[in-house]
Design an enzyme around this catalytic site. Structure first.
Site, PDB file in Angstrom:
ATOM      1  N   ARG A 132      44.019 100.885  35.425  1.00 13.64           N
ATOM      2  CA  ARG A 132      43.868 100.515  36.847  1.00 13.64           C
ATOM      3  C   ARG A 132      44.856 101.253  37.754  1.00 13.64           C
ATOM      4  O   ARG A 132      45.200 100.770  38.834  1.00 13.64           O
ATOM      5  CB  ARG A 132      44.005  99.011  37.052  1.00 13.64           C
ATOM      6  CG  ARG A 132      42.920  98.216  36.352  1.00 13.64           C
ATOM      7  CD  ARG A 132      42.779  96.805  36.930  1.00 13.64           C
ATOM      8  NE  ARG A 132      41.924  96.027  36.049  1.00 13.64           N
ATOM      9  CZ  ARG A 132      42.353  95.311  35.016  1.00 13.64           C
ATOM     10  NH1 ARG A 132      43.652  95.234  34.783  1.00 13.64           N
ATOM     11  NH2 ARG A 132      41.505  94.665  34.253  1.00 13.64           N
ATOM     12  N   LYS A 237      45.892 118.217  57.895  1.00 15.40           N
ATOM     13  CA  LYS A 237      45.187 117.243  57.071  1.00 15.40           C
ATOM     14  C   LYS A 237      46.011 115.971  56.908  1.00 15.40           C
ATOM     15  O   LYS A 237      45.481 114.856  56.988  1.00 15.40           O
ATOM     16  CB  LYS A 237      44.834 117.832  55.697  1.00 15.40           C
ATOM     17  CG  LYS A 237      44.052 116.836  54.850  1.00 15.40           C
ATOM     18  CD  LYS A 237      43.105 117.431  53.857  1.00 15.40           C
ATOM     19  CE  LYS A 237      42.324 116.308  53.158  1.00 15.40           C
ATOM     20  NZ  LYS A 237      41.430 116.793  52.120  1.00 15.40           N
ATOM     21  N   ASN A 255      35.128 116.886  57.701  1.00 14.96           N
ATOM     22  CA  ASN A 255      33.839 117.277  57.128  1.00 14.96           C
ATOM     23  C   ASN A 255      33.111 118.326  57.957  1.00 14.96           C
ATOM     24  O   ASN A 255      31.944 118.620  57.691  1.00 14.96           O
ATOM     25  CB  ASN A 255      32.948 116.048  56.959  1.00 14.96           C
ATOM     26  CG  ASN A 255      33.513 115.110  55.908  1.00 14.96           C
ATOM     27  OD1 ASN A 255      34.069 115.550  54.924  1.00 14.96           O
ATOM     28  ND2 ASN A 255      33.383 113.818  56.147  1.00 14.96           N
TER      29      ASN A 255
HETATM   30  N1  NAD Z   1      39.368 115.808  47.082  1.00 17.11           N
HETATM   31  C1  NAD Z   1      39.122 116.440  48.209  1.00 17.11           C
HETATM   32  O1  NAD Z   1      39.524 115.972  49.267  1.00 17.11           O
HETATM   33  C2  NAD Z   1      38.375 117.743  48.177  1.00 17.11           C
HETATM   34  C3  NAD Z   1      38.324 118.551  49.305  1.00 17.11           C
HETATM   35  C4  NAD Z   1      37.674 119.762  49.221  1.00 17.11           C
HETATM   36  C5  NAD Z   1      37.078 120.157  48.038  1.00 17.11           C
HETATM   37  N2  NAD Z   1      37.135 119.347  46.963  1.00 17.11           N
HETATM   38  C6  NAD Z   1      36.534 119.739  45.688  1.00 17.11           C
HETATM   39  O2  NAD Z   1      37.246 120.850  45.172  1.00 17.11           O
HETATM   40  C7  NAD Z   1      36.394 121.555  44.280  1.00 17.11           C
HETATM   41  C8  NAD Z   1      36.532 123.018  44.488  1.00 17.11           C
HETATM   42  O3  NAD Z   1      37.879 123.373  44.259  1.00 17.11           O
HETATM   43  P1  NAD Z   1      38.266 124.875  43.912  1.00 17.11           P
HETATM   44  O4  NAD Z   1      37.624 125.758  44.872  1.00 17.11           O
HETATM   45  O5  NAD Z   1      39.726 124.893  43.766  1.00 17.11           O
HETATM   46  O6  NAD Z   1      37.489 125.101  42.540  1.00 17.11           O
HETATM   47  P2  NAD Z   1      37.961 125.195  41.011  1.00 17.11           P
HETATM   48  O7  NAD Z   1      38.922 124.133  40.681  1.00 17.11           O
HETATM   49  O8  NAD Z   1      36.713 125.229  40.223  1.00 17.11           O
HETATM   50  O9  NAD Z   1      38.693 126.602  40.934  1.00 17.11           O
HETATM   51  C9  NAD Z   1      37.961 127.752  41.133  1.00 17.11           C
HETATM   52  C10 NAD Z   1      38.141 128.732  39.985  1.00 17.11           C
HETATM   53  O10 NAD Z   1      39.439 129.323  40.080  1.00 17.11           O
HETATM   54  C11 NAD Z   1      40.096 129.250  38.818  1.00 17.11           C
HETATM   55  N3  NAD Z   1      41.514 129.181  39.127  1.00 17.11           N
HETATM   56  C12 NAD Z   1      42.198 128.121  39.585  1.00 17.11           C
HETATM   57  N4  NAD Z   1      43.460 128.469  39.871  1.00 17.11           N
HETATM   58  C13 NAD Z   1      43.591 129.762  39.564  1.00 17.11           C
HETATM   59  C14 NAD Z   1      44.649 130.690  39.654  1.00 17.11           C
HETATM   60  N5  NAD Z   1      45.833 130.341  40.175  1.00 17.11           N
HETATM   61  N6  NAD Z   1      44.427 131.957  39.237  1.00 17.11           N
HETATM   62  C15 NAD Z   1      43.218 132.319  38.774  1.00 17.11           C
HETATM   63  N7  NAD Z   1      42.171 131.491  38.692  1.00 17.11           N
HETATM   64  C16 NAD Z   1      42.362 130.228  39.088  1.00 17.11           C
HETATM   65  C17 NAD Z   1      39.520 128.071  38.159  1.00 17.11           C
HETATM   66  O11 NAD Z   1      39.633 128.165  36.746  1.00 17.11           O
HETATM   67  C18 NAD Z   1      38.060 128.123  38.621  1.00 17.11           C
HETATM   68  O12 NAD Z   1      37.348 128.976  37.784  1.00 17.11           O
HETATM   69  C19 NAD Z   1      34.993 121.036  44.536  1.00 17.11           C
HETATM   70  O13 NAD Z   1      34.604 120.223  43.460  1.00 17.11           O
HETATM   71  C20 NAD Z   1      35.132 120.197  45.793  1.00 17.11           C
HETATM   72  O14 NAD Z   1      34.230 119.109  45.824  1.00 17.11           O
HETATM   73  C21 NAD Z   1      37.760 118.159  47.023  1.00 17.11           C
END
Ligand code: NAD
Ligand code: NAD
Lengths: 384, 384
Positions: A132, A237, A255
């Site tokens: 939890r 943010k 958004n």
């Molecule tokens: N929680 C929130 O408020 C919020 C806000 C926006 C987006 N999101 C979510 O975030 C996700 C997208 O995040 P993302 O774009 O970071 O995607 P991700 O976590 O899939 O990372 C993208 C790619 O980059 C690689 N990677 C990560 N760090 C790296 C580094 N330092 N060097 C080389 N490669 C690296 C990862 O292995 C992956 O293949 C989505 O699921 C989205 O819904 C959440």
């Protein structure tokens, strides 16, 4: 435009997130992994740590971070998940919870997300519901995660019914944005994250948008401009989240571009080979401004400026740029209707009166959106 | 001892749960289903409702409740899960979340748990994480659920690592304890719930324990004594929860008997044919008092009084009464060590200085517990 003094090379920028009873800091700077370990040792003496990461980040950055943990005498377990959006699934959630339980993570221990938004969202959700709720630290390794997903406490996974439909609000105890980690990020992923950076200018900070137009290539190159951009985004943010943690009002502004973006991600089956989140957001931002223009809210000049900047950076800004096609107008609008931002069947949109003048528009008629998307598909976004 | 005026036949007892910003009422009385529907209509005009129940309760009580919803013009979907502890699983959690999404339950809609603690815990957890939290109402249909699990906002499911290890704090918006629903409960389940009733006397209300010794058979038979017992239990739990919602202090008192009980449930593989939760709690209560006696904290007289009362009611009070056997002392203590109430490997126990004088004992040595359990196994609880 010059960079404020607090982002001089070597400096660390601290952005506090002012949440009653659960306030925490975001620390931004290059080479902060050992600083993170020091803070953890101070925050939770004797606690065990689980480092959750994906295979790619594990290979690149986990050893350096674990060496810092070791130096501080912190016991840790590494848990690795596959990279990619498909990891935000029920199956990976269960596997992660069971791995954390097998590692005997208890209420006073700490779960760390070392990775992009996928690792952060999945890990944060597991930390929210394990026993939890256990303490949780974000070490975001993508630009998108540093400026967006690691801040604000939204966590979750996807269901076949849509993105992020299962989740929790669970604030981290600390966020460490080590901007040097971004040096290994692919150009494509970096630019995708940049869409979320520029979003903050478009929401309510026109001067920051101006600054981005001038400095975007230096943000990509690294150095103080990158730290500054991350800090501005985090401050923006953090301020919105502090005002409206649970998205009952203002927070929905974040958004901007996302109602379109989520529909596009859904229609491309979250296949990152076709579209990654930030690219979908880039198209969504351009569409939000052109839709606002069509509704007579925003000047064509501002809408064009948004698309031009995205084009210059090398981000997509039209539906035509979705590899394999985005679908018909009906399919796109239907995919929007699935969004969790829908209340009692009424569409809520973030629209703009201009750059830096976004607002929440309730009760946008689906037909208006359909007509707009049809025009977009017909004209390649040139109807502006 | 006489029953207070507020439990005269026909009366409805309202117990407020005073939680800042999330205060809610528990309404206790016979034939309250249509009253529940009226309250829902008033609380959320136009909202959709999902009624989650188990197959047994669905057959007995869902139609009556749904007729009340229909009368109020409330649109509803029924979602049925299998009865039994095995339903508090990852698989049922996923199936329920997906069913709620398929029913298009949105943030302003309402999820109702109509059932025992299993339905309540599973449904509450799904409501906590669906779209990061939707409103949730409890209509508990077992005595255990009315006096314990429906109050206080603890929700969750089991993992192979232990009970309730995955969950959330998610307070209901309303609890309706319709004591007439208990008329269809098996004697075994009723008595199991009674163990939790008597627990409140043992924690800090010796006068209530006295009253239970005299009135227990009337509680089972129904009538005003039953309503009174439910109300006393709810008031006691509500007061503790209001003081310590997240179990960082006092609330742990509610775990009197539960460290043993959870170990026994684990060792009998949550097989309700062998042991149901309340039966495990009954044994746990008797053990907690005999362990307190062994530690020189509590008189043998009080420990005996506890066991005698459980015996009189027809509840188990010794390890020997676990069908198929509970296991060795080592197995029992090891199973305790898995409990989430363990922090950094140190056992926390609720012990008692006498009836109504329970307290939280941190750092109880595992060897002490093992020696006690060995003695229990050797002497059939006659070592008192
Ligand atoms: N929680 C929130 O408020 C919020 C806000 C926006 C987006 N999101 C979510 O975030 C996700 C997208 O995040 P993302 O774009 O970071 O995607 P991700 O976590 O899939 O990372 C993208 C790619 O980059 C690689 N990677 C990560 N760090 C790296 C580094 N330092 N060097 C080389 N490669 C690296 C990862 O292995 C992956 O293949 C989505 O699921 C989205 O819904 C959440
Ligand atoms: N959340 C909390 O704070 C909390 C507290 C205590 C216990 N619990 C949990 O509660 C669960 C046990 O609850 P329970 O004892 O109610 O078990 P249960 O929900 O399994 O119900 C017991 C049996 O009674 C049947 N039943 C329910 N209502 C009935 C009725 N009115 N008439 C006839 N049959 C009926 C059910 O179908 C089931 O077969 C455990 O999982 C335990 O962990 C939770």
């Amino acid at each position: 435009m010059t960079i404020p003094a607090d982002t001089a090379p070597g400096a660390r920028i601290v952005v506090p997130v002012a949440l009653e009873g659960r306030a925490y800091d975001i620390q931004i700077g290059r080479h902060q992994l050992c600083e993170a370990a020091r803070l953890i040792a101070a925050m939770a003496p004797g606690a065990k740590v689980a480092v959750v990461t994906d295979e790619r980040v594990a290979a690149l950055h986990a050893p350096a971070f674990e060496a810092c943990l070791q130096q501080e005498g912190i016991g840790f377990t590494r848990i690795t998940v596959p990279p990619g959006e498909a990891t935000k699934s029920y199956a990976q959630f269960i596997a992660l919870c069971d791995a954390l339980l097998a590692a005997k993570i208890e209420r006073d221990d700490i779960v760390i997300a070392l990775g992009g938004g996928v690792v952060g969202d999945l890990t944060g959700f597991a930390a929210a519901v394990l026993r939890r709720g256990v303490r949780f630290i974000q070490i975001p390794t993508t630009l998108l995660a540093q400026v967006d997903s690691s801040v604000g406490g939204k966590t979750g996974i996807n269901s076949s019914h849509g993105k992020n439909l299962i989740g929790a609000f669970h604030q981290p105890a600390l966020v460490i944005a080590d901007t040097a980690l971004l040096d290994t990020l692919s150009e494509r992923e970096f630019k995708a994250g940049y869409a979320e950076v520029v979003k903050y200018g478009l929401i309510d900070d026109p001067a920051f948008f101006d600054w981005c137009e001038v400095n975007w290539s230096r943000i990509i190159a690294g150095g103080p401009e990158r730290d500054h951009a991350v800090a501005v985004a985090c401050k923006a943010k953090a301020a919105i989240v502090a005002r409206d943690e649970r998205e009952e009002g203002d927070r929905a502004l974040l958004n901007l571009g996302h109602t379109f973006a989520h529909a596009l991600e859904r229609l491309t089956h979250y296949d990152s080979a076709r579209l990654v989140h930030g690219e979908a957001v880039a198209i969504g931002l351009a569409l939000a401004f052109r839709f606002s223009q069509r509704l007579g809210l925003c000047s064509g000049q501002d809408a064009t400026r948004v698309s031009r900047h995205l084009d210059a950076v090398g981000l997509p800004s039209t539906l035509q740029q979705v590899p394999g096609g985005a679908g018909t107008a009906q399919e796109i609008v239907a995919a929007m209707g699935q969004d969790k931002k829908v209340r009692r069947g009424v569409l809520t949109f973030i629209l703009a009166r201009g750059i830096g003048q976004s607002f929440i528009a309730h009760g946008v008629a689906a037909e208006e959106v359909t007509a707009f998307v049809e025009a977009e598909l017909a004209t390649n976004g040139q109807a502006r």
